[in-house]
Write an enzyme that holds these catalytic residues in place. Structure first.
Site, PDB file in Angstrom:
ATOM      1  N   CYS A   1      20.341  88.605  94.394  1.00 30.77           N
ATOM      2  CA  CYS A   1      19.874  88.652  95.881  1.00 30.77           C
ATOM      3  C   CYS A   1      20.923  87.812  96.775  1.00 30.77           C
ATOM      4  O   CYS A   1      20.742  86.477  96.718  1.00 30.77           O
ATOM      5  CB  CYS A   1      18.602  87.976  95.945  1.00 30.77           C
ATOM      6  SG  CYS A   1      17.970  87.903  97.561  1.00 30.77           S
ATOM      7  N   LEU A   2      21.758  88.473  97.189  1.00 32.25           N
ATOM      8  CA  LEU A   2      22.849  87.853  98.230  1.00 32.25           C
ATOM      9  C   LEU A   2      22.992  88.553  99.284  1.00 32.25           C
ATOM     10  O   LEU A   2      23.483  90.012  99.160  1.00 32.25           O
ATOM     11  CB  LEU A   2      24.067  87.623  97.572  1.00 32.25           C
ATOM     12  CG  LEU A   2      25.558  87.036  98.119  1.00 32.25           C
ATOM     13  CD1 LEU A   2      24.918  85.435  98.487  1.00 32.25           C
ATOM     14  CD2 LEU A   2      26.655  86.875  97.236  1.00 32.25           C
TER      15      LEU A   2
END
Length: 184
Positions: A113-114
């Site tokens: 999750c970036l």
């Protein structure tokens, strides 16, 4: 008749892609050219390395190893695979963490999750930016945008317990019912 024109066109294309010795020359896509430029201009922290498990002829698939030198994950070793499409930089690279890790922003399947790999990706960004983003996840994990909700909740409510869980996981132990491989 149409089939004949297609055959002739294919022969012309093959002739263009052949060098003077008759060897086939692979034509690089715009994405490959941009990626080659990005890789030659990399300016990585000392704790990050890049490798090409399929050889230098396959720039579109590579691995990045991050060894944080500070924070909760200090002295750990985390490997990410990068798959870059031929339309790069118009599409973000696909990044997966192949090291199983107890982290609020990386789930147990290795999804990351970036924001710059999703909604905030722009063609002006590059591989160097992505690697620094991954490195930042290890120095400052974010419980506000989690993939691993359990780890995020522990980080938010009890940072000392989170640190204990990270150390246990990196040492090859269990956190809850989940077993982690040693990565120190």
């Amino acid at each position: 008749m149409i089939g004949l024109f297609k055959v002739k066109e294919k022969q012309r294309e093959e002739a263009k892609n052949t060098n003077s010795r008759g060897a086939s020359v692979k034509k690089q896509s715009a994405g490959e050219l941009r990626l080659h430029k990005d890789i030659t201009e990399l300016n990585l922290p000392e704790s990050c390395t890049i490798s090409f498990p399929n050889g230098k002829n396959d720039l579109m698939n590579f691995e990045v190893t991050i060894k944080p030198d500070e924070g909760y994950y200090k002295n750990g070793k985390f490997v990410f695979t990068f798959q870059v499409s031929s339309v790069y930089p118009h599409e973000a690279p696909k990044v997966k963490c192949i090291t199983k890790v107890y982290h609020p922003n990386i789930d147990l399947e290795g999804n990351v999750c970036l924001n710059i790999l999703r909604e905030d990706w722009k063609p002006v960004l590059n591989i160097n930016t992505v690697i620094y983003g991954l490195f930042h996840l290890f120095t400052e994990p974010n419980y506000e945008d989690p993939l691993n909700h359990d780890a995020a909740a522990v980080l938010k409510t009890n940072p000392k317990q989170f640190e204990t869980n990270v150390r246990r996981a990196m040492g090859g132990g269990y956190v809850g019912n989940t077993s982690f491989p040693r990565c120190i």
